[in-house]
Design a protein around this motif. Structure first.
Motif, PDB file in Angstrom:
ATOM      1  N   THR B 165       6.119  -2.340  -4.803  1.00  0.00           N
ATOM      2  CA  THR B 165       6.939  -1.673  -5.493  1.00  0.00           C
ATOM      3  C   THR B 165       7.832  -2.173  -6.350  1.00  0.00           C
ATOM      4  OG1 THR B 165       8.685  -1.443  -3.559  1.00  0.00           O
ATOM      5  CG2 THR B 165       6.851   0.295  -3.671  1.00  0.00           C
ATOM      6  N   VAL B 218       3.385  10.649  -0.491  1.00  0.00           N
ATOM      7  CA  VAL B 218       4.146   9.583  -1.275  1.00  0.00           C
ATOM      8  C   VAL B 218       4.910  10.342  -2.455  1.00  0.00           C
ATOM      9  CG1 VAL B 218       2.679   7.379  -0.878  1.00  0.00           C
ATOM     10  CG2 VAL B 218       2.154   8.941  -2.733  1.00  0.00           C
ATOM     11  N   ILE B 220       7.794  10.016  -5.710  1.00  0.00           N
ATOM     12  CA  ILE B 220       8.579   8.908  -6.296  1.00  0.00           C
ATOM     13  C   ILE B 220       9.765   9.713  -7.186  1.00  0.00           C
ATOM     14  CG2 ILE B 220       7.105   8.939  -8.569  1.00  0.00           C
ATOM     15  CD1 ILE B 220       7.993   5.940  -8.653  1.00  0.00           C
ATOM     16  N   PHE B 268      11.613   6.203  -3.689  1.00  0.00           N
ATOM     17  CA  PHE B 268      10.138   6.054  -3.404  1.00  0.00           C
ATOM     18  C   PHE B 268      10.074   6.268  -1.766  1.00  0.00           C
ATOM     19  CE2 PHE B 268       5.861   4.031  -2.949  1.00  0.00           C
ATOM     20  CZ  PHE B 268       5.117   4.916  -3.335  1.00  0.00           C
ATOM     21  N   ARG B 297       1.151   3.533  -6.066  1.00  0.00           N
ATOM     22  CA  ARG B 297       1.593   4.584  -5.236  1.00  0.00           C
ATOM     23  C   ARG B 297       0.257   4.965  -4.232  1.00  0.00           C
ATOM     24  NH1 ARG B 297       2.976   7.432  -9.887  1.00  0.00           N
ATOM     25  NH2 ARG B 297       1.714   9.384  -9.321  1.00  0.00           N
ATOM     26  N   CYS B 300       0.491   2.356  -1.596  1.00  0.00           N
ATOM     27  CA  CYS B 300       1.391   2.455  -0.903  1.00  0.00           C
ATOM     28  C   CYS B 300       0.974   3.491   0.226  1.00  0.00           C
ATOM     29  CB  CYS B 300       2.684   3.138  -1.482  1.00  0.00           C
ATOM     30  SG  CYS B 300       3.433   1.307  -2.250  1.00  0.00           S
TER      31      CYS B 300
END
Lengths: 133, 745
Positions: B165, B218, B220, B268, B297, B300
């Motif tokens: 990130t 996830v 953001i 995030f 993303r 992640c």
């Protein structure tokens, strides 16, 4: 005529005291045996010696006094001979057993010679007379 | 505006955050009606990207935009992509698609939800920044697999997320049972202060946000300070657009405020799920706005999923490791117990002790009326009181609490060592326990900012509660709470109890065995003393009789002194004969089988009187026989018992000046016949009363009276053989009262 007495006893001291006392009591012919086997073989012979009274110690090597008593009572010839248990045991069980097997009296060995003399005199008088009668 | 809900902290639990009516302004959104592909909603910022007003797009077919939005791959149209998306079940294969929006590279993300086809366009990072998804995933996988311990896993994951990130602060958050969060790992830019082990109140993340986190793994917020873009709808479709699965979804203004208060520029987060529940979050903050592209993303998200899987596995493994460690220690403790014969030594004074099988900081072992203490424990009297309280309030053999002072106010002053206790009962009867203690956990809660709600007065004068502004560490005094006892600790304590009881029982078994042996030895001793006494009689009798013969036959040869000395031999022999007779009687009682017949006491006592009071003695002794209830027992022994007691009463009544008065009386009470034999004799010094029943024991004041010291020992033995009791009351020179109590069978 001396009265015949059989005394089965393994203790030499006891025999010594007995003979000392009995010899003073009168005309008695006593024979001693140290164990049941020799006592029984004496009785089996029947020839020279027929006891008019038997004294039995209880604690003996081999057969004990009760076993000799049982033998004596099983023989017709001796069925009516007075048997006196003569012992140092004052155990109730021993007393009971003795009468159960047919002893006529239970005599505790006194610890003085004087008492021994008295006790034996009484016993002889009573049981030998009794036998004769 | 679609959404008129005004959220604040009093109602943020009800804020409909899935339909915010806004999208973040770094990208734009178009919603299409399935089938017709007409645009029914658009974000207001389309002009920025498409150079077309949102209003002008509403109710238009998507084909209107075919020239503006062109797939990067040559030969296909936007419509082709959308059609493909509507028939495929796996959008992951389609998303994201690089497109040119008015010539600018963007990523197109599509999903269908609740009868809406939602098309979102977000920035594409320059190819330098973009790491390929495949590479990211393989790195993630190897990192997670190489983590040996749970702590290592946390470290690796936070570092990895930081690399992907590029955010300044990465925190791994764990939610506790009461929903409050704690930072359990972090990876920060060097200049940032550590927030490790800070606790966050549960209200920081409202429950519907938690639900959304479970669906949308996830999220953001690329720029906290940007203004979100509203949505415009066609007249036919005013229904708010559900943005649950949207990548551009705008967040609650109250959350934005919260982040601003924290001085966060971009946020995030990655959900961590365990067993279907939100276990925690990987929260990433950046002080300035920072966008993370779709692939990063996804990487992640993948890390989050891997972590979630590892969580169940590794965490279970970790717990397993701890419990294995406790189990090993427990096993060692058990071995110590089995080997040694002293539980105190095995559990307290050994290499492994009671504190090694759990996280307790102190322990007290109550055993055989004593406290054995280890570690931090309250004062002895306090522990006694505590056990008394536990005995009163807990009726099972196990008790544990992590809030003792709240249940037992007397523990308030002990809270620093005893806020949590775990008690396992070894024996209720003997009051034997193990208590483990845990301290108050006051020091362990560092809140991120004061938990009390900050309030501010809004312009219209109404009170408004807003997210707190201070995030400075604040330690809350959580009073009278300890760490909770874990299932493993509880299981270990219960298991230990079983082990300990087994060992104690085994020891008890050994004691029983010893008891048997002792009894055997005792019987043997009786047999021995009987036999030896018996055998001693004959030679003793010879000693006496030969001495008598010497005196009789050779008395004339002896001088007076010799006669006197031989007389002494006879006296000594008589005394010894008496002793032997008594010892024989004593051992006979021990050996005899007990007959239990009714004994006619009236008759028996009359016999005893007859034996005792021989003619001529009537004037010296008054023997009064009162009530004579029958007793149950062995006739010979009962006779001996009463003979001994009555004889003693008469024998020791001989105060020179008075007549011996002896009375015998029996009473029946409570299943026992109790006889009292009372005399007016010399009495017994009560200080030695417990010793007069000992074999060969004679009191000082009876030295001149003949006796062997066996009579009362025989009496006691007979009484005990009959499960009875014998005791006495006495005053010196006044008399003695013996009590004999025998059970009625």
């Amino acid at each position: 005529m001396p009265r015949n007495i059989l005394y089965v006893e393994d203790n030499q001291d006891a025999i010594a005291f007995f003979s000392r006392v009995v010899n003073k009591l009168g005309d008695y012919n006593f024979v001693t045996r140290e164990d049941g086997t020799s006592a029984i073989s004496l009785l089996e012979e029947k020839k020279d010696f027929t006891p008019e009274m038997i004294l039995l110690d209880i604690n003996l090597p081999g057969m004990n006094g009760f076993e000799i008593l049982q033998y004596v009572r099983s023989k017709t010839a001796y069925k009516h001979v007075p048997v006196i248990m003569f012992t140092s045991s004052d155990d109730n069980g021993d007393v009971q057993k003795s009468y159960e097997y047919g002893a006529n009296a239970y005599l505790i060995k006194p610890d003085s010679l004087q008492s021994l003399k008295e006790v034996l005199q009484d016993t002889f008088n009573f049981w030998l007379k009794h036998n004769v009668a | 505006m679609e959404n008129t809900f005004t959220a604040d902290l009093t109602n943020c639990d009800r804020e409909p955050i899935h339909i915010p009516g806004f999208v973040q302004s770094h990208g734009f959104l178009l919603a299409l009606t399935p089938g017709t592909f007409l645009i029914n909603k658009a974000s207001l910022n389309t002009k920025e990207f498409l150079d077309k007003d949102a209003q002008s797009l509403i109710s238009q077919p998507l084909s209107t935009l075919e020239k503006n939005i062109v797939p990067a791959k040559a030969g296909s149209t936007l419509m082709d992509l959308i059609r493909l998306a509507t028939i495929t079940s796996n959008l992951e294969q389609i998303n994201p698609q690089p497109v040119l929006v008015n010539g600018k590279e963007m990523l197109f993300v599509i999903h269908q939800y609740l009868d809406q086809i939602i098309c979102e366009f977000e920035p594409m990072q320059s190819s330098d920044d973009t790491i390929t998804l495949q590479k990211l995933m393989s790195t993630s996988l190897s990192v997670i697999q190489s983590s040996v311990t749970f702590d290592e896993l946390l470290q690796h994951v936070s570092k990895l997320v930081k690399e992907i990130t590029g955010y300044s602060r990465i925190m791994i958050y764990k939610f506790h049972k009461d929903q409050h969060g704690e930072v359990i790992a972090e990876a920060n830019d060097e200049h940032l202060e550590s927030w490790l082990h800070l606790h966050y109140p549960a209200s920081d993340i409202p429950s519907q946000a938690r639900e959304l986190y479970k669906l949308n793994l996830v999220r953001i917020i690329a720029d906290v300070n940007s203004t979100p873009s509203g949505l415009i709808s066609s007249p036919e479709n005013k229904k708010p657009l559900d943005l649950t699965h949207s990548v551009l979804r705008s967040v609650s203004p109250i959350h934005i405020e919260y982040l601003k208060n924290m001085e966060v520029g971009a946020s995030f987060s990655i959900s961590l799920i365990s067993k279907g529940e939100l276990w925690g979050l990987i929260a990433c903050h950046n002080s300035t706005a920072r966008f993370i592209d779709y692939n990063s993303r996804v990487a992640c998200k993948f890390i989050g999923q891997l972590f979630s899987a590892a969580l169940e596995f590794k965490y279970a493994e970790d717990a397993e490791e701890k419990s294995t460690n406790y189990r090993d220690k427990q096993q060692q403790l058990l071995e110590q117990l089995m080997k040694g014969d002293d539980p105190v030594k095995s559990l307290i004074n050994s290499e492994v002790n009671l504190l090694d099988i759990n996280t307790a900081t102190g322990v007290v072992f109550f055993y055989e009326g004593k406290q054995y203490r280890l570690g931090e424990v309250p004062p002895e009297t306090e522990v006694d009181d505590l056990i008394a309280w536990v005995r009163k309030h807990e009726h099972s053999n196990f008790f544990q609490t992590s809030t003792l002072p709240l249940q037992y106010p007397a523990a308030k002053k002990l809270s620093s060592v005893a806020s949590g206790i775990m008690v396992t009962e070894i024996s209720h009867e003997f009051s034997e326990y193990i208590i483990w203690f845990k301290p108050e956990m006051i020091k362990t809660v560092d809140w991120a900012g004061q938990q009390e709600k900050d309030t501010s007065v809004s312009e219209d004068g109404s009170l408004r509660i807003s997210p707190r502004k201070s995030f400075a560490k604040w330690t809350q005094e959580v009073k009278f709470n300890s760490d909770e006892w874990s299932n493993n600790e509880i299981a270990a304590a219960i298991k230990l109890r079983e082990d300990l009881i087994q060992v104690i029982n085994k020891k008890a078994g050994e004691i029983r065995k010893l008891n048997e042996l002792l009894k055997e030895a005792y019987d043997e001793l009786d047999t021995f003393s009987f036999t030896i006494s018996h055998d001693l009689r004959t030679p003793l009798s010879s000693i006496k009789n030969y001495t008598e013969i010497i005196m009789e036959d050779h008395g004339s040869q002896l001088d007076e002194e010799a006669k006197f000395l031989f007389g002494k031999v006879i006296i000594a022999a008589d005394k010894m004969a008496g002793l032997i007779r008594d010892v024989l009687q004593y051992s006979r009682v021990g050996r005899a089988e007990l007959a239990t017949d009714p004994v006619d006491m009236k008759k028996m006592l009359a016999e005893i009187r007859e034996e005792l009071i021989t003619p001529g003695k009537e004037k010296d002794v008054i023997l009064e026989i009162k009530n004579t209830p029958d007793v149950c027992g062995d006739k010979t022994m009962i006779l001996q018992l009463f003979t001994n007691l009555v004889n003693n009463a008469v024998k020791y009544s001989t105060l020179p000046t008075q007549i011996a008065r002896v009375s015998v009386n029996g009473e029946v009470e409570d299943g026992f016949v109790t006889y009292t034999i009372e005399d007016n004799g010399i009495g017994i010094d009560m200080r030695y009363a417990n010793r007069i029943f000992e074999l060969f024991k004679r009191m000082d004041n009876v030295k001149k009276i003949e006796g062997t010291g066996v009579g009362l020992a025989i009496a006691k033995r007979i009484v005990e053989k009959h499960d009875g009791k014998i005791w006495l009351e006495s005053r010196l020179n006044h008399g003695t009262k013996f009590y004999v109590s025998l059970p009625i069978k």
